[in-house]
Scaffold this motif. Structure first.
Motif, PDB file in Angstrom:
ATOM      1  N   UNK A 105       0.815  -1.209   0.000  1.00 64.67           N
ATOM      2  CA  UNK A 105       0.000   0.000   0.000  1.00 64.67           C
ATOM      3  C   UNK A 105       0.851   1.263   0.000  1.00 64.67           C
ATOM      4  N   UNK A 106       2.159   1.081  -0.081  1.00 67.83           N
ATOM      5  CA  UNK A 106       3.085   2.205   0.050  1.00 67.83           C
ATOM      6  C   UNK A 106       3.607   2.623  -1.330  1.00 67.83           C
ATOM      7  N   UNK A 114       6.829   7.024  -7.422  1.00 71.00           N
ATOM      8  CA  UNK A 114       5.462   7.510  -7.298  1.00 71.00           C
ATOM      9  C   UNK A 114       5.366   8.597  -6.233  1.00 71.00           C
ATOM     10  N   UNK A 115       6.094   8.446  -5.156  1.00 69.64           N
ATOM     11  CA  UNK A 115       6.058   9.457  -4.097  1.00 69.64           C
ATOM     12  C   UNK A 115       6.550  10.807  -4.601  1.00 69.64           C
ATOM     13  N   UNK A 135      -1.418  -3.975  -3.234  1.00 72.06           N
ATOM     14  CA  UNK A 135      -2.633  -4.229  -2.456  1.00 72.06           C
ATOM     15  C   UNK A 135      -3.751  -3.245  -2.784  1.00 72.06           C
ATOM     16  N   UNK A 136      -3.396  -2.084  -3.287  1.00 72.16           N
ATOM     17  CA  UNK A 136      -4.382  -1.098  -3.720  1.00 72.16           C
ATOM     18  C   UNK A 136      -3.954  -0.560  -5.079  1.00 72.16           C
ATOM     19  N   UNK A 137      -4.876   0.075  -5.761  1.00 76.09           N
ATOM     20  CA  UNK A 137      -4.533   0.643  -7.060  1.00 76.09           C
ATOM     21  C   UNK A 137      -3.582   1.829  -6.891  1.00 76.09           C
ATOM     22  N   UNK A 138      -2.843   2.120  -7.940  1.00 80.67           N
ATOM     23  CA  UNK A 138      -1.947   3.270  -7.910  1.00 80.67           C
ATOM     24  C   UNK A 138      -2.742   4.569  -7.738  1.00 80.67           C
TER      25      UNK A 138
END
Length: 252
Positions: free
Chosen positions: A112-113, A118-119, A148-151
């Motif tokens: 999830x990080x 991306x950051x 675990x989650x979408x971008x």
């Protein structure tokens, strides 16, 4: 020209092998594009020793191949340098204030990080959105393997933590490529009339903006997320090959 080509090949070979070792030690064996460097280094090193042999040999095909390669390599290297310098120059542009929409292109999420890449995009987007309160933001990127989650969700959640109101955030969470990022995001805005700022990594900015224009975006601007990792030079070089691919497939 013969000596220039041989020295160039051996210098590039040594540089690729050295960069491979540095990235391997500092970034790890799972770093994307890592094995390109050792393959390129070995190939250019071997070629630098084969060319003199082909020129001295009696095989006509190898002789003329060597003659051709000797002239082609410096020309290709100069072309490569010009494109790389252009990518760096393009990444330094400044967008206009308060564009109607900001599209943040996704990158890898680890669980999830958001990844470092991306950051950097998220931080750049947050800064622009805080300074330009009239802009809405489209977070773009689907859910890939080991995510675990979408971008898109990772971008949105991070922006909220950085002070961006949820009411300004739109999600596009089905895309799996730059082309899909921009194609699917176009349904959330009007690409023919709205002003759009695309935020992505600096090395990726030119390709993203050109793809957007090819998809019908009329008033598109770019804002590059600037970061320097040990892998950043490699990303710029990889972008050269990505541009060739997009051109061949008709996306540019």
């Amino acid at each position: 020209m013969f000596r220039i080509t041989i020295y160039l090949l051996r210098g590039l070979s040594a540089g690729c092998l050295f960069y491979f070792l540095v990235v391997l030690l500092l970034s790890g064996i799972k770093t994307s594009f890592l094995w390109f460097w050792i393959a390129a280094g070995v190939f250019m090193g071997i070629l630098s020793f084969l060319l003199p042999t082909w020129l001295k040999g009696k095989h006509k095909v190898l002789f003329f191949s060597a003659k051709t390669i000797i002239y082609i390599i410096p020309v290709c290297f100069l072309l490569f340098l010009c494109i790389e310098l252009f990518l760096i120059y393009f990444s330094r542009q400044t967008p206009i204030a308060n564009t109607d929409y900001v599209i943040v292109l996704g990158a890898q999420v680890r669980g999830k990080i958001p990844s470092k890449t991306l950051n950097a995009r998220i931080q750049t987007a947050a800064k622009y959105l805080l300074e330009n309160p009239d802009s809405l933001v489209i977070c773009s990127g689907g859910k890939g393997e080991n995510e675990d989650i979408s971008e898109a969700n990772a971008i949105a959640e991070s922006l909220v933590l950085l002070g961006i109101s949820k009411e300004r955030i739109l999600l596009e969470d089905n895309s799996t490529s730059t082309v899909e990022n921009l194609e699917f995001s176009s349904s959330l805005c009007d690409p023919k009339t709205d002003t759009i700022t695309i935020i992505t990594s600096d090395f990726h900015l030119y390709r993203a903006c050109q793809i957007a224009k090819n998809l019908g975006y009329q008033k598109v601007f770019g804002l590059g997320a600037k970061e320097f990792l040990i892998t950043t030079p490699g990303y710029y070089i990889r972008e050269f090959f990505a541009l060739i691919k997009e051109f061949v497939t008709g996306n540019l």
